[in-house]
Design an enzyme around this catalytic site. Sequence first.
Site, PDB file in Angstrom:
ATOM      1  N   HIS A  56     -12.158  16.790 -67.381  1.00 31.98           N
ATOM      2  CA  HIS A  56     -11.027  16.601 -68.302  1.00 31.98           C
ATOM      3  C   HIS A  56     -10.184  15.364 -67.651  1.00 31.98           C
ATOM      4  O   HIS A  56      -9.920  15.331 -66.495  1.00 31.98           O
ATOM      5  CB  HIS A  56     -10.315  17.971 -67.554  1.00 31.98           C
ATOM      6  CG  HIS A  56      -8.837  17.930 -68.095  1.00 31.98           C
ATOM      7  ND1 HIS A  56      -8.363  18.174 -69.365  1.00 31.98           N
ATOM      8  CD2 HIS A  56      -7.514  17.883 -67.224  1.00 31.98           C
ATOM      9  CE1 HIS A  56      -6.942  17.899 -69.334  1.00 31.98           C
ATOM     10  NE2 HIS A  56      -6.496  18.054 -67.972  1.00 31.98           N
ATOM     11  N   GLY A  71      -6.365  14.178 -62.994  1.00 41.00           N
ATOM     12  CA  GLY A  71      -5.080  14.671 -62.690  1.00 41.00           C
ATOM     13  C   GLY A  71      -4.655  15.876 -63.098  1.00 41.00           C
ATOM     14  O   GLY A  71      -5.535  16.371 -64.243  1.00 41.00           O
ATOM     15  N   ILE A  75       0.727  15.762 -65.323  1.00 39.98           N
ATOM     16  CA  ILE A  75       1.237  14.967 -64.407  1.00 39.98           C
ATOM     17  C   ILE A  75       1.396  13.588 -65.070  1.00 39.98           C
ATOM     18  O   ILE A  75       2.080  12.478 -64.390  1.00 39.98           O
ATOM     19  CB  ILE A  75      -0.005  14.722 -63.312  1.00 39.98           C
ATOM     20  CG1 ILE A  75       0.559  14.047 -62.077  1.00 39.98           C
ATOM     21  CG2 ILE A  75      -1.180  13.944 -63.725  1.00 39.98           C
ATOM     22  CD1 ILE A  75      -0.277  14.287 -60.781  1.00 39.98           C
ATOM     23  N   GLY A  76       1.016  13.310 -66.357  1.00 40.78           N
ATOM     24  CA  GLY A  76       1.317  12.096 -66.969  1.00 40.78           C
ATOM     25  C   GLY A  76       0.262  11.055 -67.320  1.00 40.78           C
ATOM     26  O   GLY A  76       0.478   9.921 -67.739  1.00 40.78           O
ATOM     27  N   ASP A  95      -8.052  14.044 -72.879  1.00 41.24           N
ATOM     28  CA  ASP A  95      -8.097  15.301 -72.755  1.00 41.24           C
ATOM     29  C   ASP A  95      -9.611  15.762 -72.135  1.00 41.24           C
ATOM     30  O   ASP A  95      -9.910  16.425 -71.218  1.00 41.24           O
ATOM     31  CB  ASP A  95      -7.876  16.297 -73.800  1.00 41.24           C
ATOM     32  CG  ASP A  95      -7.766  17.873 -73.431  1.00 41.24           C
ATOM     33  OD1 ASP A  95      -7.326  18.122 -72.420  1.00 41.24           O
ATOM     34  OD2 ASP A  95      -8.267  18.806 -74.078  1.00 41.24           O
ATOM     35  N   GLU A 119      -2.849  13.720 -77.221  1.00 38.85           N
ATOM     36  CA  GLU A 119      -1.720  14.817 -77.093  1.00 38.85           C
ATOM     37  C   GLU A 119      -0.669  14.520 -76.239  1.00 38.85           C
ATOM     38  O   GLU A 119      -0.862  13.876 -74.880  1.00 38.85           O
ATOM     39  CB  GLU A 119      -2.351  16.289 -76.683  1.00 38.85           C
ATOM     40  CG  GLU A 119      -1.282  17.331 -76.479  1.00 38.85           C
ATOM     41  CD  GLU A 119      -1.927  18.724 -75.891  1.00 38.85           C
ATOM     42  OE1 GLU A 119      -0.968  19.396 -75.597  1.00 38.85           O
ATOM     43  OE2 GLU A 119      -3.083  18.533 -75.559  1.00 38.85           O
ATOM     44  N   ARG A 160      -1.480   1.213 -47.803  1.00 39.75           N
ATOM     45  CA  ARG A 160      -0.676   0.098 -48.295  1.00 39.75           C
ATOM     46  C   ARG A 160      -1.255  -1.107 -48.712  1.00 39.75           C
ATOM     47  O   ARG A 160      -0.733  -2.060 -49.325  1.00 39.75           O
ATOM     48  CB  ARG A 160       0.738  -0.002 -47.727  1.00 39.75           C
ATOM     49  CG  ARG A 160       1.601   1.407 -47.391  1.00 39.75           C
ATOM     50  CD  ARG A 160       2.468   1.053 -46.535  1.00 39.75           C
ATOM     51  NE  ARG A 160       3.645   0.351 -47.025  1.00 39.75           N
ATOM     52  CZ  ARG A 160       4.842  -0.220 -46.648  1.00 39.75           C
ATOM     53  NH1 ARG A 160       5.160   0.533 -45.493  1.00 39.75           N
ATOM     54  NH2 ARG A 160       5.770  -0.924 -47.206  1.00 39.75           N
TER      55      ARG A 160
END
Length: 234
Positions: A56, A71, A75-76, A95, A119, A160
Site C-alpha cells: 500500500h 505511510g 497522511i498525504g 494506493d 484518489e 539532521r
Amino acid sequence: IPALVISRNLDVFPECLEMAQKHGRTLLRTKYTSVEFTAMTIDYLNHALAPVITRHGVLVDVYGEGVLILGDSGIGKSETAIELIKRGHRLVADDAVEITRIGSTLSGTAPELIRNYLEVRGVGVIDVEKLFGVGAVQDSTQIDLVIQFEKWEDDKFYDRLGLDENDTTILDLPVPQITIPVSAGRNLAAIVELAAMNNRQKKHGFNSAREFAAQIDGHIDRVTRENELKNQNP
C-alpha cells in the site's frame, strides 16, 4: 517432454508429426534461431514466474529515480504525488503497488484495474493520463528509494545531517529508506524531489552528508592543532 520447438522455420519430418500425435506432445515452430528463441523464452519466464508482492503506497518516477512513498492512510501520499505530477514527474501507481523481483532488481507497477488512476480525498478518483497528459504517467519503474511518511513528533529525534543510512527489505533485497516527518507547512513534494536527487548522487559515489562531516572534522582538527601550538609557544 512438454513440447518440441523447431527453429529457423525448418520443415518438420513426417515421422516427427506422427510421433507427436501418437504420444500427445506439443510441436511448435518458430522463425527465430535456437539461441534467439531460448533467450526470449528465458527472459519471458524470468518475468512471468518472478515473485510478486503488493504494498500500500504511491510509486512515482522522480528525475529517473523510482520512489516508493509509504505511510498511514490520509497522511498525504496522494496529494504529494499530485504536486510531483504538476512539477513534471510521473505517476506509476497509487494506493496499490505491485512489486516484482527480477534478479537483483525490484520493479513496481500498478494493477491493471487502477492504472493511471489516483484518489484524492475530498475530490475523488481522477484519471491522471487524461487530466495531465500521457507524459504524466509511466507503466513501471525500478524501485530505487523508499520514503516513509510519518506524523511529526516533537519529542522524537530526526537525523539532521543525513549520516544515518537505513535500508528496508523488499522480497529479500535491500532498498535505501528514509523517514520524512509530516507537519503543516512542509513542502513534501520538494522534499521528495531533493531526496530523489540525493539518492542518485549517492549511487554515483557522492555523499553530501559525509563530505560535510569530513569538513567539520577537518576544521576541528585544524583548530585543535592551532591551539596546541599556541599553548606550546605562549
